[in-house]
Design a protein around this motif. Structure first.
Motif, short mmCIF file in Angstrom:
data_model
loop_
_atom_site.label_atom_id
_atom_site.label_comp_id
_atom_site.label_asym_id
_atom_site.label_seq_id
_atom_site.Cartn_x
_atom_site.Cartn_y
_atom_site.Cartn_z
N ASP A 12 0.90 -1.09 -0.01
CA ASP A 12 -0.05 0.11 0.05
C ASP A 12 0.58 1.09 0.09
O ASP A 12 0.47 2.20 -0.56
N ASP A 13 1.99 1.27 0.72
CA ASP A 13 2.82 2.35 0.80
C ASP A 13 3.36 2.47 -0.66
O ASP A 13 3.42 4.00 -1.19
N LEU A 14 3.92 1.71 -1.30
CA LEU A 14 4.49 1.87 -2.69
C LEU A 14 3.31 2.42 -3.66
O LEU A 14 3.46 3.37 -4.26
N LEU A 15 2.27 1.80 -3.47
CA LEU A 15 1.01 2.24 -4.08
C LEU A 15 0.51 3.78 -4.08
O LEU A 15 0.31 4.51 -5.02
N ALA A 16 0.56 4.21 -2.97
CA ALA A 16 0.39 5.50 -2.43
C ALA A 16 1.38 6.52 -3.09
O ALA A 16 0.94 7.53 -3.77
N ARG A 17 2.70 6.28 -3.15
CA ARG A 17 3.64 7.06 -3.81
C ARG A 17 3.55 7.03 -5.46
O ARG A 17 3.71 8.19 -6.06
N VAL A 18 3.31 5.90 -5.91
CA VAL A 18 2.92 5.81 -7.32
C VAL A 18 1.93 6.94 -7.73
O VAL A 18 1.86 7.53 -8.76
N ARG A 19 0.64 6.65 -6.87
CA ARG A 19 -0.46 7.37 -7.19
C ARG A 19 -0.31 8.85 -6.98
O ARG A 19 -0.67 9.78 -7.73
#
Length: 387
Positions: A12-19
């Motif tokens: 979730d942390d990686l996806l939050a940065r990507v988003r």
């Protein structure tokens, strides 16, 4: 050491940065460089490489799920990295079937090389079955390619480009010749011509080949033009259609989430009640969810059939082209309903739903087109039209 799952690698942390970076990439028409770096560090670009060759050992089912998850955060990032994943997927499928002709690709992907797809050409509706690019064989076994390839995703970052061209000079010709060229080749030029309304971060620029060379050990197929039963062609088609469809399925899933958030956060001036209780809003969200509900199971089921070597015979290409068209059309329908729920705010360029509405339009331009898919399906069921 255990292999990370899709949810663990794409946490979730990686996806939050990507988003969080997606809107800026879109606004600046910039490449997703930071996303690619993070994904590379996590091992995403070698996920399909067998463990014994330095990868994570994922199969096509894992990658379908992962691409849906990544696309829910940033569709353009998922679509861009898709082209590298297609090549590693092709190499993995052949490797698992005892064909080591692309094992070099698996080893190089494990070492950090980034592969791109140089197949599309303006006006070439034959795609894998024909080419306007000239493939010129050399005395040392290498091949020089001259032509233009469009929609070359990962243009700022690829280090290896898989291309095809037509050899009409050899005694056994004409033959479609597939090979891989290096970024450092002085006869490769990348044009700065990517300025589209959607999927902007892919930076899928035009690549000009002025006699770019693929060495003899990087020529992987010489095939008759036209439809071909070679497993290499099937592997390209299967990976391309499945991974591409996964991107649009993930995009649609995010659109529903945004529609739900909008419905819950807005209150009707007319009734004083949350929009989430409005029967029209509830119907639109329910219709979108119902339309999308069958997409992921079909994608994972077809991916599993590819991995397990299920024999669908003449229906394989019909199933793969069909799932691409169905997924893209469903995604467009879902985004449209989500936009109607969210209202006028989504019409602004900076709104995430507004970006998804622009991104989803790209789906109709990818092969297979609706016309091509319907022709393929008709041929599978009825046989080809007599000459």
């Amino acid at each position: 050491m255990s292999t990370p799952s899709t949810d663990t690698l794409l946490d979730d942390d990686l996806l939050a940065r990507v988003r969080g970076r997606a809107a800026d990439y879109d606004a600046r028409n910039a490449f997703f460089a930071e996303d690619l770096e993070e994904l590379g560090e996590r091992g995403y670009l070698r996920a399909l490489v067998p463990i014994e060759l330095g990868g994570l050992g994922w199969d096509l089912v894992d990658m379908v799920r992962a691409q849906m998850r990544l696309a829910s955060a940033a569709p353009a990032t998922a679509l861009g990295v898709n082209m590298h994943l297609v090549w590693t997927g092709v190499a993995r499928l052949l490797h698992d079937r005892g064909d080591d002709s692309l094992d070099f690709l698996l080893r190089e992907a494990a070492a950090g090389e980034v592969f791109a797809f140089g197949i599309s050409e303006a006006g070439n509706d034959l795609m894998l079955f024909g080419s306007g690019t000239v493939a010129d064989p050399q005395p040392d076994g290498s091949v020089r390619y001259t032509g233009r390839k469009i929609f070359t995703s990962l243009s700022p970052a690829w280090t290896r480009l898989g291309v095809h061209g037509l050899d009409t000079r050899s005694a056994d010709g004409p033959k479609l010749v597939y090979g891989f060229i290096d970024r450092e080749d002085p006869d490769v030029r990348t044009l700065d011509d990517w300025d589209t309304i959607g999927m902007r971060a892919t930076q899928s620029r035009t690549t000009v080949l002025d006699g770019a060379a693929a060495s003899a050990d990087r020529i992987v197929r010489r095939l008759e033009p036209g439809p071909n039963p070679d497993p290499f062609v099937f592997a390209i088609f299967a990976c391309f259609e499945l991974f591409l469809s996964s991107v649009y399925a993930g995009l649609a899933q995010r659109a529903i989430e945004l529609a739900v958030d909008a419905a819950r956060s807005r209150t009707s001036k007319k009734t004083g009640r949350p929009r989430s209780e409005d029967p029209d809003v509830r119907r639109r969200i329910a219709e979108a969810a119902l339309a999308l509900d069958g997409v992921a199971p079909q994608l994972t089921s077809l991916a599993r059939d590819v991995v397990e070597g299920v024999d669908h015979g003449a229906f394989w290409f019909a199933k793969l082209s069909g799932v691409k068209v169905r997924t893209v059309e469903t995604a467009r329908e879902v985004v449209d309903r989500a936009v109607r729920v969210a209202g006028g705010a989504s019409y602004f360029a900076g709104h995430e739903l507004g970006r998804l509405q622009r991104d989803v339009l790209a789906g109709v331009f990818h092969p297979s087109s609706e016309d091509a898919a319907l022709s393929t399906i008709a041929n599978a069921w009825l046989g080809p039209v007599a000459d």
